[in-house]
Design a protein around this motif. Structure first.
Motif: not given
Length: 191
Positions: A79-82, A89-96
């Protein structure tokens, strides 16, 4: 008399090698690597709203390159996009858009000191009726379901296995060197 000195030297060499390898076996790497301290959504939580991204928060800076985050849904699809994006200190993952059900987040990031950190956690989505998105089509390829993180113990990133392997290798080299030295001394005739 010379044989006694040679044997003592060989035993001393073996003792130093054993002590050095024993010290490595007992030594543990410093626990100064980044650790996951929070996430949005939180581990083992229930979310009742639509998500647009997953955020992982660490106690230290993390490198953005080589970071991998995989969000797997109840249908086995990603469900991750990109790509994941690291900011301090953060990691972001866009999700559908996500549907109601259980989700697993598996991550592998690199801390500022170059040490890889990996782990996983789960959360549940329970959306109100009418907010369920349409099911995604064609996103369940077996290759997509593979995780970047093998099911591993919690401290799999501690590097302990490498210390054991290094110490065992050093010990084997030392024992072999001592054996060859003793064997060579037996072949040399006394004068």
């Amino acid at each position: 008399m010379r044989r006694i000195g040679t044997r003592l030297a060989t035993l001393a060499l073996l003792g130093v090698t054993a002590a050095a390898s024993g010290g490595l076996l007992g030594a543990r790497p410093a626990a100064a690597h980044a650790q996951l301290v929070g996430s949005d959504p939180r581990a083992d939580s229930t979310v009742t709203r639509q998500l647009d991204q997953i955020t992982l928060t660490f106690n230290e800076l993390v490198r953005g390159n080589f970071s991998t985050v995989v969000v797997t849904g109840p249908d086995g699809a990603r469900h991750g996009t990109g790509q994941p994006r690291a900011v301090d200190k953060q990691v972001h993952l866009p999700v559908e858009p996500v549907r109601s059900g259980g989700y697993r987040v598996a991550y592998r990031v690199v801390s500022a000191d170059g040490h890889p950190i990996q782990g996983q956690f789960r959360f549940t989505v329970t959306l109100p009726p009418g907010e369920e998105p349409a099911p995604a089509v064609g996103n369940t390829d077996a290759a997509d379901v593979a995780s970047p993180v093998a099911a591993a113990p919690e401290d799999a990133g501690s590097g302990t296995g490498r210390w054991w392997a290094g110490a065992a290798g050093l010990g084997a080299v030392g024992v072999t060197a001592g054996f060859l030295l003793v064997r060579r001394q037996r072949r040399v005739p006394d004068r």
